[in-house]
Design a protein around this motif. Structure first.
Motif, PDB file in Angstrom:
ATOM      1  N   TRP A  68     -23.498   9.946 -29.421  1.00 20.66           N
ATOM      2  CA  TRP A  68     -24.239   8.917 -28.699  1.00 20.66           C
ATOM      3  C   TRP A  68     -23.460   8.510 -27.464  1.00 20.66           C
ATOM      4  N   LYS A  69     -24.224   8.070 -26.448  1.00 20.10           N
ATOM      5  CA  LYS A  69     -23.648   7.575 -25.207  1.00 20.10           C
ATOM      6  C   LYS A  69     -24.381   6.298 -24.809  1.00 20.10           C
ATOM      7  N   LYS A  70     -23.626   5.351 -24.315  1.00 13.63           N
ATOM      8  CA  LYS A  70     -24.217   4.132 -23.784  1.00 13.63           C
ATOM      9  C   LYS A  70     -24.566   4.384 -22.320  1.00 13.63           C
ATOM     10  N   LYS A  91     -36.241   9.633 -38.614  1.00 13.75           N
ATOM     11  CA  LYS A  91     -36.328   8.267 -38.106  1.00 13.75           C
ATOM     12  C   LYS A  91     -34.934   7.755 -37.793  1.00 13.75           C
ATOM     13  N   VAL A  92     -34.901   6.782 -36.898  1.00 15.17           N
ATOM     14  CA  VAL A  92     -33.661   6.108 -36.523  1.00 15.17           C
ATOM     15  C   VAL A  92     -33.829   4.641 -36.913  1.00 15.17           C
ATOM     16  N   PHE A  93     -32.890   4.145 -37.720  1.00 12.36           N
ATOM     17  CA  PHE A  93     -32.936   2.754 -38.165  1.00 12.36           C
ATOM     18  C   PHE A  93     -31.759   2.017 -37.554  1.00 12.36           C
ATOM     19  N   LEU A  94     -32.054   0.930 -36.848  1.00  8.93           N
ATOM     20  CA  LEU A  94     -31.018   0.098 -36.258  1.00  8.93           C
ATOM     21  C   LEU A  94     -30.964  -1.216 -37.026  1.00  8.93           C
ATOM     22  N   TYR A  95     -29.802  -1.488 -37.577  1.00  8.55           N
ATOM     23  CA  TYR A  95     -29.586  -2.641 -38.440  1.00  8.55           C
ATOM     24  C   TYR A  95     -28.643  -3.611 -37.753  1.00  8.55           C
ATOM     25  N   ARG A  96     -29.074  -4.849 -37.651  1.00  7.35           N
ATOM     26  CA  ARG A  96     -28.266  -5.902 -37.041  1.00  7.35           C
ATOM     27  C   ARG A  96     -27.681  -6.750 -38.168  1.00  7.35           C
ATOM     28  N   PRO A  97     -26.374  -6.652 -38.462  1.00  7.52           N
ATOM     29  CA  PRO A  97     -25.795  -7.380 -39.594  1.00  7.52           C
ATOM     30  C   PRO A  97     -25.935  -8.900 -39.491  1.00  7.52           C
ATOM     31  N   SER A  98     -25.957  -9.437 -38.278  1.00  7.05           N
ATOM     32  CA  SER A  98     -25.971 -10.888 -38.134  1.00  7.05           C
ATOM     33  C   SER A  98     -27.359 -11.502 -38.306  1.00  7.05           C
ATOM     34  N   ASN A  99     -28.434 -10.701 -38.146  1.00  5.46           N
ATOM     35  CA  ASN A  99     -29.775 -11.262 -38.245  1.00  5.46           C
ATOM     36  C   ASN A  99     -30.774 -10.142 -38.518  1.00  5.46           C
ATOM     37  N   ARG A 126     -22.994  -6.295 -32.579  1.00  7.24           N
ATOM     38  CA  ARG A 126     -22.794  -5.129 -33.453  1.00  7.24           C
ATOM     39  C   ARG A 126     -24.117  -4.613 -33.987  1.00  7.24           C
ATOM     40  N   TRP A 127     -24.249  -3.302 -34.016  1.00  2.00           N
ATOM     41  CA  TRP A 127     -25.410  -2.606 -34.573  1.00  2.00           C
ATOM     42  C   TRP A 127     -24.910  -1.483 -35.475  1.00  2.00           C
ATOM     43  N   ASN A 128     -25.588  -1.286 -36.584  1.00  2.00           N
ATOM     44  CA  ASN A 128     -25.359  -0.126 -37.443  1.00  2.00           C
ATOM     45  C   ASN A 128     -26.539   0.814 -37.228  1.00  2.00           C
ATOM     46  N   ILE A 129     -26.253   2.046 -36.821  1.00  2.00           N
ATOM     47  CA  ILE A 129     -27.309   3.020 -36.552  1.00  2.00           C
ATOM     48  C   ILE A 129     -27.284   4.072 -37.643  1.00  2.00           C
ATOM     49  N   THR A 130     -28.461   4.342 -38.217  1.00  2.00           N
ATOM     50  CA  THR A 130     -28.614   5.397 -39.207  1.00  2.00           C
ATOM     51  C   THR A 130     -29.708   6.337 -38.733  1.00  2.00           C
ATOM     52  N   VAL A 131     -29.351   7.594 -38.528  1.00  2.00           N
ATOM     53  CA  VAL A 131     -30.320   8.616 -38.134  1.00  2.00           C
ATOM     54  C   VAL A 131     -30.529   9.501 -39.357  1.00  2.00           C
ATOM     55  N   SER A 139     -32.007  18.364 -44.973  1.00  2.00           N
ATOM     56  CA  SER A 139     -31.872  16.938 -44.664  1.00  2.00           C
ATOM     57  C   SER A 139     -30.456  16.611 -44.219  1.00  2.00           C
ATOM     58  N   TYR A 140     -30.380  15.749 -43.206  1.00  2.00           N
ATOM     59  CA  TYR A 140     -29.107  15.312 -42.663  1.00  2.00           C
ATOM     60  C   TYR A 140     -29.158  13.799 -42.445  1.00  2.00           C
ATOM     61  N   ILE A 141     -27.991  13.197 -42.363  1.00  2.00           N
ATOM     62  CA  ILE A 141     -27.922  11.768 -42.028  1.00  2.00           C
ATOM     63  C   ILE A 141     -26.692  11.546 -41.151  1.00  2.00           C
ATOM     64  N   TYR A 142     -26.849  10.667 -40.191  1.00  2.00           N
ATOM     65  CA  TYR A 142     -25.750  10.301 -39.291  1.00  2.00           C
ATOM     66  C   TYR A 142     -25.684   8.788 -39.262  1.00  2.00           C
ATOM     67  N   LYS A 143     -24.505   8.239 -39.519  1.00  2.00           N
ATOM     68  CA  LYS A 143     -24.322   6.784 -39.513  1.00  2.00           C
ATOM     69  C   LYS A 143     -23.178   6.443 -38.572  1.00  2.00           C
ATOM     70  N   THR A 144     -23.374   5.380 -37.808  1.00  2.00           N
ATOM     71  CA  THR A 144     -22.307   4.890 -36.945  1.00  2.00           C
ATOM     72  C   THR A 144     -22.505   3.405 -36.698  1.00  2.00           C
ATOM     73  N   GLU A 145     -21.429   2.763 -36.300  1.00  2.00           N
ATOM     74  CA  GLU A 145     -21.454   1.349 -35.936  1.00  2.00           C
ATOM     75  C   GLU A 145     -21.071   1.253 -34.472  1.00  2.00           C
ATOM     76  N   ILE A 146     -21.866   0.494 -33.708  1.00  2.00           N
ATOM     77  CA  ILE A 146     -21.548   0.325 -32.297  1.00  2.00           C
ATOM     78  C   ILE A 146     -21.573  -1.152 -31.958  1.00  2.00           C
ATOM     79  N   THR A 147     -20.888  -1.477 -30.900  1.00  2.00           N
ATOM     80  CA  THR A 147     -20.951  -2.817 -30.338  1.00  2.00           C
ATOM     81  C   THR A 147     -21.557  -2.671 -28.959  1.00  2.00           C
ATOM     82  N   TYR A 148     -22.713  -3.275 -28.785  1.00  2.00           N
ATOM     83  CA  TYR A 148     -23.463  -3.103 -27.534  1.00  2.00           C
ATOM     84  C   TYR A 148     -23.258  -4.296 -26.635  1.00  2.00           C
TER      85      TYR A 148
END
Length: 148
Positions: A68-70, A91-99, A126-131, A139-148
């Motif tokens: 990924w690139k910002k 699918k891509v799921f973006l999870y916001r831990p704070s809300n 902070r965002w947790n991204i799960t692809v 089937s594949y899965i990719y998980k990462t945590e980013i700070t945007y």
């Protein structure tokens, strides 16, 4: 009026209990101190955990994984170049831990090896991204945590 030591102890206990009860009631009723569970269906997701572990192990067999690139427009997910992007689904799921109100999911729809997550949907923090994706029934899965 003179207060003896027994009355002083009772007053101290009542004051301390009142102090603690004030904070308990304030923390449980004030929306400012509201908290969310990580997920509503915790036990259902726990059952899917082994499947996710298998997908992660399978992702390690790829020559290159998702990167990924910002960018100015948002976050650009780059799928491996050595596979045909037309056969990628998922699918891509973006999870916001704070809300949890900011969580969202987008389907994978590629016209090249890149998928753009628009900047207007992302708040700073902070965002947790799960692809979760498939390629030719694998089937594949990719998980990462980013700070945007």
């Amino acid at each position: 009026m003179k207060i003896n030591w027994g009355t002083g102890i009772v007053i101290a206990f009542v004051a301390f209990i009142s102090f603690i009860m004030y904070f308990i009631i304030t923390m449980s009723t004030d929306a400012k101190y509201d908290f969310d569970l990580v997920t509503e269906d915790y036990y259902g997701q726990e059952l899917e955990f082994q499947e996710d572990l298998n997908k992660e192990e399978h992702s390690k067999t790829l020559k290159t994984n998702i990167t990924w690139k910002k960018t100015e427009d948002g976050i650009n997910l780059v799928f491996p170049k050595d596979i045909d992007f037309k056969n990628i689904e998922g699918k891509v799921f973006l999870y916001r831990p704070s809300n949890k109100q900011f969580d969202f999911e987008i389907p994978i729809s590629l016209s090249n090896h890149n998928l753009l997550i628009p900047d207007k949907r992302l708040l700073g923090g902070r965002w947790n991204i799960t692809v979760d994706w498939t390629y030719n029934t694998e089937s594949y899965i990719y998980k990462t945590e980013i700070t945007y």
